[in-house]
Design a protein around this motif. Sequence first.
Motif, PDB file in Angstrom:
ATOM      1  N   GLN A  79     -15.063  69.542  27.177  1.00 44.78           N
ATOM      2  CA  GLN A  79     -15.683  70.867  27.222  1.00 44.78           C
ATOM      3  C   GLN A  79     -15.326  71.709  28.456  1.00 44.78           C
ATOM      4  OE1 GLN A  79     -17.275  72.459  24.683  1.00 44.78           O
ATOM      5  NE2 GLN A  79     -16.973  74.192  26.071  1.00 44.78           N
ATOM      6  N   THR A  80     -15.403  71.126  29.663  1.00 46.34           N
ATOM      7  CA  THR A  80     -15.185  71.900  30.897  1.00 46.34           C
ATOM      8  C   THR A  80     -13.878  72.697  30.889  1.00 46.34           C
ATOM      9  OG1 THR A  80     -16.537  70.381  32.198  1.00 46.34           O
ATOM     10  CG2 THR A  80     -14.983  71.755  33.406  1.00 46.34           C
ATOM     11  N   THR A  83     -14.384  75.783  28.759  1.00 43.73           N
ATOM     12  CA  THR A  83     -15.242  76.761  29.433  1.00 43.73           C
ATOM     13  C   THR A  83     -14.443  77.481  30.510  1.00 43.73           C
ATOM     14  OG1 THR A  83     -17.200  75.397  29.021  1.00 43.73           O
ATOM     15  CG2 THR A  83     -17.373  77.073  30.745  1.00 43.73           C
ATOM     16  N   GLN A  86     -12.118  79.951  28.792  1.00 41.08           N
ATOM     17  CA  GLN A  86     -12.825  81.103  28.235  1.00 41.08           C
ATOM     18  C   GLN A  86     -13.372  82.032  29.314  1.00 41.08           C
ATOM     19  OE1 GLN A  86     -16.372  80.164  25.872  1.00 41.08           O
ATOM     20  NE2 GLN A  86     -15.777  81.747  24.424  1.00 41.08           N
ATOM     21  N   ASP A  87     -13.936  81.453  30.371  1.00 42.92           N
ATOM     22  CA  ASP A  87     -14.647  82.259  31.366  1.00 42.92           C
ATOM     23  C   ASP A  87     -13.779  82.714  32.534  1.00 42.92           C
ATOM     24  OD1 ASP A  87     -16.835  81.819  29.782  1.00 42.92           O
ATOM     25  OD2 ASP A  87     -17.759  80.319  31.099  1.00 42.92           O
ATOM     26  N   LEU A 122     -11.209  79.871  20.308  1.00 44.12           N
ATOM     27  CA  LEU A 122     -11.759  80.645  21.430  1.00 44.12           C
ATOM     28  C   LEU A 122     -11.084  82.019  21.524  1.00 44.12           C
ATOM     29  CD1 LEU A 122     -12.151  77.966  24.247  1.00 44.12           C
ATOM     30  CD2 LEU A 122     -13.931  78.954  22.788  1.00 44.12           C
ATOM     31  N   HIS A 262     -11.835  75.807  41.158  1.00 43.64           N
ATOM     32  CA  HIS A 262     -12.048  75.306  39.800  1.00 43.64           C
ATOM     33  C   HIS A 262     -11.378  73.950  39.629  1.00 43.64           C
ATOM     34  CE1 HIS A 262     -13.532  79.292  38.826  1.00 43.64           C
ATOM     35  NE2 HIS A 262     -12.406  79.816  39.276  1.00 43.64           N
TER      36      HIS A 262
END
Length: 288
Positions: A79-80, A83, A86-87, A122, A262
């Motif tokens: 998942q990370t 995310t 996407q972000d 996405l 990140h």
Amino acid sequence: MTETDFAFLRLLLQQRSGLSLTADKRYLVESRLGILCRRHGLADIGTLVHRLRAAPDPDLEGAVVDAMTTNETLFFRDQTPFTLFQDVVLPERLAANAASRSLRIWCAAVSSGQEAYSLAMLVDEMAERLAGWKIDILGTDISAEILEKARAGLYSQHEIQRGLPIRMLLKHFRQEGDRWQLSQRIRAMVTFRQHNLLERNDQFGRFDVIFCRNVLIYFDLQTKMKVLERLSPRLVPDGAFILGATETVLGLTSMLTADPRHRGLYRHVSMAAAAEAGRGENAPPLRA
């Protein structure tokens, strides 16, 4: 399987795919190649090795590589990274490519396609924002067999249940018997091609984002360095390179460095240095 046969197969796999098998993986070789032998009508692994030694047989060698390649994957795995894409990465690339209105993404070692299709879903979420944009998503893998499965976009109930949000399931899949078919719209967003990460890749051009997750862990040190040496030039100067949670470029390449903000995101060294310098210029003055 004799020690000599095992040594031959280890060398073959190393040379053909970069896969590094330790001595304790002998049971895995016997299990997977035993199935391969039965499929090809060979008496045992010794017979398989004898045929491979006797004369070059690219198809049989490829079948051995396919059998020994780990194809573990799932939708939105861990998942990370998704995310993060996407972000952080996607908004960043949309701003950077506003003039060209194009976006190129490479999923290396894509296996049966779930990672590439997760990214496509996405991107599809931003369909209105991306109207008029050219979006290219490339998925590559060394296994021709697994890529056929990826192209089909047809998954079992077990595969669907592993990581795929129910909203995405209802929006992009339809049930066909005991399997689920991904929509043609999402499948059309991804191109799959067979590719060995040890071989030249300049024919693919350059990419804004490269995902190369959970594959370096299967290579020895020298092979990891070679793969990163091959992949790094394919990333645009200000692009994003994403590895798996347990992987790093530290000590493997001088071309990429970790983004300090990140985890799992890497940049070209020159761009990271420029960004750091920019932050330094905007920092408040130190007080005595």
